[in-house]
Design a protein around this motif. Sequence first.
Motif, PDB file in Angstrom:
ATOM      1  N   ARG A  41      -3.939 -14.281  -3.030  1.00 31.04           N
ATOM      2  CA  ARG A  41      -4.172 -12.997  -2.346  1.00 31.04           C
ATOM      3  C   ARG A  41      -3.838 -13.108  -0.862  1.00 31.04           C
ATOM      4  NH1 ARG A  41      -8.023  -8.414  -2.203  1.00 31.04           N
ATOM      5  NH2 ARG A  41      -8.575  -8.082  -0.025  1.00 31.04           N
ATOM      6  N   GLU A  42      -4.306 -14.184  -0.234  1.00 36.59           N
ATOM      7  CA  GLU A  42      -4.048 -14.374   1.192  1.00 36.59           C
ATOM      8  C   GLU A  42      -2.551 -14.472   1.480  1.00 36.59           C
ATOM      9  OE1 GLU A  42      -5.222 -17.477   4.812  1.00 36.59           O
ATOM     10  OE2 GLU A  42      -6.272 -17.575   2.872  1.00 36.59           O
ATOM     11  N   ALA A  43      -1.839 -15.221   0.646  1.00 35.83           N
ATOM     12  CA  ALA A  43      -0.392 -15.371   0.825  1.00 35.83           C
ATOM     13  C   ALA A  43       0.324 -14.044   0.621  1.00 35.83           C
ATOM     14  CB  ALA A  43       0.146 -16.427  -0.138  1.00 35.83           C
ATOM     15  N   PHE A  44      -0.117 -13.286  -0.379  1.00 32.33           N
ATOM     16  CA  PHE A  44       0.512 -11.991  -0.655  1.00 32.33           C
ATOM     17  C   PHE A  44       0.301 -11.028   0.512  1.00 32.33           C
ATOM     18  CE2 PHE A  44       0.267  -7.629  -2.254  1.00 32.33           C
ATOM     19  CZ  PHE A  44       1.518  -7.499  -2.853  1.00 32.33           C
ATOM     20  N   LEU A  45      -0.914 -10.980   1.055  1.00 33.10           N
ATOM     21  CA  LEU A  45      -1.202 -10.080   2.173  1.00 33.10           C
ATOM     22  C   LEU A  45      -0.403 -10.471   3.413  1.00 33.10           C
ATOM     23  CD1 LEU A  45      -5.061  -9.504   1.830  1.00 33.10           C
ATOM     24  CD2 LEU A  45      -3.209  -7.931   1.236  1.00 33.10           C
ATOM     25  N   ALA A  46      -0.224 -11.768   3.628  1.00 37.54           N
ATOM     26  CA  ALA A  46       0.580 -12.218   4.767  1.00 37.54           C
ATOM     27  C   ALA A  46       2.026 -11.752   4.608  1.00 37.54           C
ATOM     28  CB  ALA A  46       0.529 -13.738   4.884  1.00 37.54           C
ATOM     29  N   ARG A  47       2.554 -11.844   3.400  1.00 31.84           N
ATOM     30  CA  ARG A  47       3.929 -11.385   3.151  1.00 31.84           C
ATOM     31  C   ARG A  47       4.026  -9.874   3.293  1.00 31.84           C
ATOM     32  NH1 ARG A  47       6.356 -13.810  -2.288  1.00 31.84           N
ATOM     33  NH2 ARG A  47       8.125 -12.589  -1.497  1.00 31.84           N
ATOM     34  N   ARG A  48       2.990  -9.184   2.839  1.00 30.35           N
ATOM     35  CA  ARG A  48       3.002  -7.721   2.937  1.00 30.35           C
ATOM     36  C   ARG A  48       2.941  -7.270   4.392  1.00 30.35           C
ATOM     37  NH1 ARG A  48       5.337  -3.488   1.085  1.00 30.35           N
ATOM     38  NH2 ARG A  48       4.374  -1.648   1.997  1.00 30.35           N
ATOM     39  N   LYS A  49       2.137  -7.946   5.209  1.00 28.37           N
ATOM     40  CA  LYS A  49       2.065  -7.612   6.631  1.00 28.37           C
ATOM     41  C   LYS A  49       3.418  -7.822   7.294  1.00 28.37           C
ATOM     42  CE  LYS A  49      -0.221 -10.306   9.526  1.00 28.37           C
ATOM     43  NZ  LYS A  49      -1.332 -10.894  10.342  1.00 28.37           N
ATOM     44  N   ALA A  50       4.057  -8.946   6.996  1.00 29.15           N
ATOM     45  CA  ALA A  50       5.384  -9.219   7.563  1.00 29.15           C
ATOM     46  C   ALA A  50       6.391  -8.156   7.136  1.00 29.15           C
ATOM     47  CB  ALA A  50       5.854 -10.598   7.127  1.00 29.15           C
ATOM     48  N   GLU A  51       6.294  -7.710   5.890  1.00 29.98           N
ATOM     49  CA  GLU A  51       7.207  -6.668   5.394  1.00 29.98           C
ATOM     50  C   GLU A  51       6.967  -5.352   6.121  1.00 29.98           C
ATOM     51  OE1 GLU A  51      10.228  -4.940   3.149  1.00 29.98           O
ATOM     52  OE2 GLU A  51       9.672  -7.048   3.338  1.00 29.98           O
ATOM     53  N   SER A  52       5.727  -5.010   6.367  1.00 30.74           N
ATOM     54  CA  SER A  52       5.414  -3.778   7.103  1.00 30.74           C
ATOM     55  C   SER A  52       6.015  -3.832   8.500  1.00 30.74           C
ATOM     56  CB  SER A  52       3.897  -3.581   7.198  1.00 30.74           C
ATOM     57  OG  SER A  52       3.334  -3.317   5.937  1.00 30.74           O
ATOM     58  N   ILE A  53       5.871  -4.973   9.172  1.00 30.61           N
ATOM     59  CA  ILE A  53       6.407  -5.123  10.525  1.00 30.61           C
ATOM     60  C   ILE A  53       7.918  -4.972  10.533  1.00 30.61           C
ATOM     61  CG2 ILE A  53       6.758  -6.768  12.414  1.00 30.61           C
ATOM     62  CD1 ILE A  53       3.953  -7.920  11.679  1.00 30.61           C
ATOM     63  N   GLU A  54       8.601  -5.672   9.618  1.00 30.74           N
ATOM     64  CA  GLU A  54      10.062  -5.625   9.603  1.00 30.74           C
ATOM     65  C   GLU A  54      10.578  -4.246   9.196  1.00 30.74           C
ATOM     66  OE1 GLU A  54      11.845  -7.940  10.988  1.00 30.74           O
ATOM     67  OE2 GLU A  54       9.897  -8.902  11.360  1.00 30.74           O
ATOM     68  N   THR A  55       9.869  -3.558   8.319  1.00 37.04           N
ATOM     69  CA  THR A  55      10.270  -2.202   7.918  1.00 37.04           C
ATOM     70  C   THR A  55      10.247  -1.257   9.110  1.00 37.04           C
ATOM     71  OG1 THR A  55       9.481  -2.516   5.643  1.00 37.04           O
ATOM     72  CG2 THR A  55       9.693  -0.238   6.420  1.00 37.04           C
ATOM     73  N   ILE A  56       9.195  -1.338   9.916  1.00 40.17           N
ATOM     74  CA  ILE A  56       9.077  -0.459  11.084  1.00 40.17           C
ATOM     75  C   ILE A  56      10.114  -0.824  12.138  1.00 40.17           C
ATOM     76  CG2 ILE A  56       7.580   0.180  13.020  1.00 40.17           C
ATOM     77  CD1 ILE A  56       6.902   1.537  10.335  1.00 40.17           C
ATOM     78  N   LEU A  57      10.351  -2.101  12.367  1.00 45.83           N
ATOM     79  CA  LEU A  57      11.355  -2.497  13.361  1.00 45.83           C
ATOM     80  C   LEU A  57      12.751  -2.063  12.931  1.00 45.83           C
ATOM     81  CD1 LEU A  57      10.109  -6.016  14.509  1.00 45.83           C
ATOM     82  CD2 LEU A  57       9.748  -3.782  15.580  1.00 45.83           C
ATOM     83  N   ARG A  58      13.038  -2.126  11.625  1.00 46.21           N
ATOM     84  CA  ARG A  58      14.326  -1.610  11.139  1.00 46.21           C
ATOM     85  C   ARG A  58      14.405  -0.101  11.316  1.00 46.21           C
ATOM     86  NH1 ARG A  58      13.498  -5.417   6.891  1.00 46.21           N
ATOM     87  NH2 ARG A  58      12.711  -3.744   5.524  1.00 46.21           N
ATOM     88  N   ARG A  59      13.251   0.553  11.216  1.00 44.66           N
ATOM     89  CA  ARG A  59      13.198   2.022  11.342  1.00 44.66           C
ATOM     90  C   ARG A  59      13.689   2.492  12.708  1.00 44.66           C
ATOM     91  NH1 ARG A  59      12.912   6.661  12.372  1.00 44.66           N
ATOM     92  NH2 ARG A  59      11.324   8.210  11.866  1.00 44.66           N
ATOM     93  N   ILE A  60      13.457   1.690  13.754  1.00 47.74           N
ATOM     94  CA  ILE A  60      13.854   2.131  15.098  1.00 47.74           C
ATOM     95  C   ILE A  60      15.189   1.524  15.555  1.00 47.74           C
ATOM     96  CG2 ILE A  60      11.440   2.482  15.756  1.00 47.74           C
ATOM     97  CD1 ILE A  60      11.726  -0.067  17.515  1.00 47.74           C
ATOM     98  N   GLN A  61      15.789   0.662  14.719  1.00 50.98           N
ATOM     99  CA  GLN A  61      17.050   0.041  15.103  1.00 50.98           C
ATOM    100  C   GLN A  61      18.130   1.094  15.346  1.00 50.98           C
ATOM    101  OE1 GLN A  61      18.172  -2.778  12.114  1.00 50.98           O
ATOM    102  NE2 GLN A  61      16.897  -4.418  12.941  1.00 50.98           N
ATOM    103  N   LYS A  62      19.010   0.789  16.287  1.00 50.70           N
ATOM    104  CA  LYS A  62      20.113   1.691  16.589  1.00 50.70           C
ATOM    105  C   LYS A  62      21.036   1.793  15.387  1.00 50.70           C
ATOM    106  CE  LYS A  62      22.559   4.255  19.415  1.00 50.70           C
ATOM    107  NZ  LYS A  62      22.050   5.545  19.896  1.00 50.70           N
ATOM    108  N   SER A  63      21.310   3.033  14.972  1.00 46.36           N
ATOM    109  CA  SER A  63      22.221   3.258  13.846  1.00 46.36           C
ATOM    110  C   SER A  63      23.651   2.938  14.248  1.00 46.36           C
ATOM    111  CB  SER A  63      22.138   4.714  13.362  1.00 46.36           C
ATOM    112  OG  SER A  63      20.813   5.043  12.988  1.00 46.36           O
ATOM    113  N   ASN A  64      24.424   2.529  13.284  1.00 39.78           N
ATOM    114  CA  ASN A  64      25.852   2.321  13.565  1.00 39.78           C
ATOM    115  C   ASN A  64      26.533   3.638  13.853  1.00 39.78           C
ATOM    116  OD1 ASN A  64      25.740  -0.461  13.119  1.00 39.78           O
ATOM    117  ND2 ASN A  64      25.961  -0.192  10.898  1.00 39.78           N
ATOM    118  N   PRO A  65      27.437   3.691  14.828  1.00 38.73           N
ATOM    119  CA  PRO A  65      28.113   4.954  15.173  1.00 38.73           C
ATOM    120  C   PRO A  65      28.993   5.412  14.012  1.00 38.73           C
ATOM    121  CG  PRO A  65      29.050   3.094  16.383  1.00 38.73           C
ATOM    122  CD  PRO A  65      27.881   2.558  15.656  1.00 38.73           C
TER     123      PRO A  65
END
Length: 211
Positions: free
Chosen positions: A187-211
């Motif tokens: 459970r602890e390992a899964f939650l750590a992976r899920r937290k990392a996925e949430s962070i990377e999803t949001i950071l990708r959300r604000i990335q500059k789109s390709n022109p």
Amino acid sequence: MKGKHSANKEQAILEAAEREFIAKGFAGARTTSIAQAAGVTHAMLHYYFRTKEHLFERILDEKMRLLGHSILTTFGDVNLPLQQRLREGISNHFDFIAQNPGLPRFIVNEVFSAPERYEVMQHRIAEIAGAILSDLQHELDASAARGETDAVDARMLMLDIVSLNIFIFIGEPIILPIFAGAGPAEREAFLARRKAESIETILRRIQKSNP
């Protein structure tokens, strides 16, 4: 010494009441059960907290205070670069929910079962959101103007963050047994992976789109 003893009793009542409210909701919680779990008499519980409503409000206030502190320390820190601010803010929010896994379902259930308490919760949550959104929007706009990120509505971004972080805990009875395995380590390992996925999803959300 008496003051310390009194504080210990009050804390024991608060901890027992939190477990009772989270498990059963406001309507289902019983002060007799809380007193028994806290190791105090029913009369003593009412000495410290006159009514069940006062006890409920004390716990709700404390949870909202802790939630606000965990979010504002990073989301509200204007000295952090935008991506670090988001990364640490998402992480702190996820950790707070992980430490209080029953809280999201409790809040949702209370809003639907007792609309009269909705305004109290709305006010507390609005205070936290209002302290963050204006400044975060300014930072997002400045980043977009520099060409570093896409233009993003801070309100939508915060909704994305909250949705990603709390869904797993709202659906915990179904999701975790299926995806996380049975043991605490899994459970602890899964939650750590899920937290990392949430962070990377949001950071990708604000990335500059390709022109």
